[in-house]
Design an enzyme around this catalytic site. Structure first.
Site, PDB file in Angstrom:
ATOM      1  N   ASN A  12       1.058  -1.449   0.461  1.00 37.28           N
ATOM      2  CA  ASN A  12       0.073   0.235  -0.224  1.00 37.28           C
ATOM      3  C   ASN A  12       1.044   1.651   0.268  1.00 37.28           C
ATOM      4  OD1 ASN A  12      -1.760   2.041   0.321  1.00 37.28           O
ATOM      5  ND2 ASN A  12      -2.561   1.026   2.328  1.00 37.28           N
ATOM      6  N   LYS A  14       0.018   4.235  -0.389  1.00 40.09           N
ATOM      7  CA  LYS A  14      -0.294   5.726   0.428  1.00 40.09           C
ATOM      8  C   LYS A  14      -0.160   6.633  -0.202  1.00 40.09           C
ATOM      9  CE  LYS A  14       0.453   3.502   5.325  1.00 40.09           C
ATOM     10  NZ  LYS A  14       0.300   3.236   6.472  1.00 40.09           N
ATOM     11  N   HIS A  97      -9.539   1.482   5.498  1.00 40.53           N
ATOM     12  CA  HIS A  97      -8.011   1.554   6.152  1.00 40.53           C
ATOM     13  C   HIS A  97      -8.152   2.612   7.514  1.00 40.53           C
ATOM     14  CE1 HIS A  97      -3.327   2.606   6.516  1.00 40.53           C
ATOM     15  NE2 HIS A  97      -3.691   1.471   6.102  1.00 40.53           N
ATOM     16  N   GLU A  99      -6.685   5.561   7.899  1.00 36.85           N
ATOM     17  CA  GLU A  99      -6.097   6.270   7.753  1.00 36.85           C
ATOM     18  C   GLU A  99      -7.455   7.383   7.190  1.00 36.85           C
ATOM     19  OE1 GLU A  99      -2.718   5.668   5.694  1.00 36.85           O
ATOM     20  OE2 GLU A  99      -1.463   4.672   7.472  1.00 36.85           O
ATOM     21  N   GLU A 166      -5.084  -4.717  10.910  1.00 39.94           N
ATOM     22  CA  GLU A 166      -3.819  -4.444  11.422  1.00 39.94           C
ATOM     23  C   GLU A 166      -3.942  -3.242  12.261  1.00 39.94           C
ATOM     24  OE1 GLU A 166      -2.277  -2.264   6.548  1.00 39.94           O
ATOM     25  OE2 GLU A 166      -3.596  -1.358   7.259  1.00 39.94           O
ATOM     26  N   GLY A 172       3.017   2.379  10.494  1.00 37.13           N
ATOM     27  CA  GLY A 172       4.451   3.301  10.408  1.00 37.13           C
ATOM     28  C   GLY A 172       5.155   3.750  11.659  1.00 37.13           C
ATOM     29  N   SER A 207       3.744  -2.101  10.538  1.00 40.49           N
ATOM     30  CA  SER A 207       5.507  -2.308  10.304  1.00 40.49           C
ATOM     31  C   SER A 207       5.690  -3.539   9.850  1.00 40.49           C
ATOM     32  CB  SER A 207       5.823  -2.067  11.117  1.00 40.49           C
ATOM     33  OG  SER A 207       5.029  -0.309  11.816  1.00 40.49           O
ATOM     34  N   GLY A 228       2.917  -0.988   3.501  1.00 42.74           N
ATOM     35  CA  GLY A 228       3.223   0.190   3.661  1.00 42.74           C
ATOM     36  C   GLY A 228       5.079   1.051   3.217  1.00 42.74           C
TER      37      GLY A 228
END
Ligand code: 13P
Length: 249
Positions: A12, A14, A97, A99, A166, A172, A207, A228
């Protein structure tokens, strides 16, 4: 309910990547980037989908998008429809997601509409679920995951679906859930999916990198990764793919 290969490693990107970076990335992938028993997919930003479609296919990499709108067409300025994604060559679409849930305020009602629209167009959604740190610490993880999975009630029997667990606190941050946490949580998710009649593949995300991929992919109930930061470079992405190939080979 998921594709025929049980393990999926999906990148992904992003909101990262411009044309030259994407071309360099594909150039850096090994010739057949999807080893036996592992499917490899990339979700670049919308702007790169059309250009990357044939280049990724040549390397054996399936393509997906990071979001979609639920209406088929019309006056929805700035939105992209499921058929537009199919037209660019997408098989997957990431939905829910954290985010988008946390920053953009996407909710369960919108997500179910997106799932139905994605299925109607023949896309395979990767539905992301996960708890915040405060929820984990207060013992609410399973309740949070259960409420996020509740939108999978009455899913059509033939619907393509992958779920990605996740934990928000692992995204991250360089922190990953421990193998015990991953195994226990994936077992809960699989049980819940079975109860809902959606026995699908469950990925881990948060991560994941070349150093921890083998351990995470070795946890019972983990059938791949949503990656990610480490998917932005071909070398680290391929290292994760190869670690998965070793575990699933
Ligand atoms: P990182 O691998 O950068 O933690 O991101 C995980 C993620 O959010 C993938 O969807």
């Amino acid at each position: 309910m998921s594709g025929s290969v049980r393990c999926l490693i999906a990148g992904n990107w992003k909101m990262n990547g411009v044309l030259q970076e994407a071309i360099d990335f594909v150039g850096g992938l090994q010739e057949n980037a999807s080893p036996e028993h592992v499917e490899v997919a990339l979700m670049p930003p919308f702007t790169l989908l059309h250009t990357l479609n044939a280049r990724l296919a040549e390397k054996g990499v399936v393509m997906g998008a990071q979001n979609v709108y639920y209406e088929p067409k019309g006056a929805f300025t700035g939105s992209i429809s499921p058929m537009m994604l199919r037209d660019c060559g997408c098989h997957y679409v990431i939905l829910g997601h954290s985010e988008r849930r946390d920053v953009i305020g996407e909710n369960n009602e919108q997500l179910r509409k997106k799932l139905d629209a994605a299925w109607a167009a023949g896309l395979e959604p990767i539905l992301c679920i996960g708890e915040h740190l405060s929820e984990r610490e207060s013992g609410a993880t399973n309740a949070v995951l259960k409420s996020q999975l509740a939108i999978l009630d009455s899913v059509p029997g033939n619907a393509l679906l992958t779920v990605a667990y996740e934990p928000v606190w692992a995204i991250g941050t360089g922190k990953t859930a421990s193998p015990e946490q991953v195994t226990e949580t994936h077992a809960f998710i699989h049980d819940e999916l079975k109860r809902l009649g959606c026995d699908c593949r469950v990925l881990y995300g948060g991560s994941v990198n070349p150093s921890n991929a083998a351990e995470l992919m070795g946890c019972v109930g983990v059938e791949g990764a949503l990656v990610g930061g480490a998917s932005l470079k071909a070398v680290s992405f391929m290292a994760i793919v190869n670690a998965a190939a070793h575990e699933f080979g």
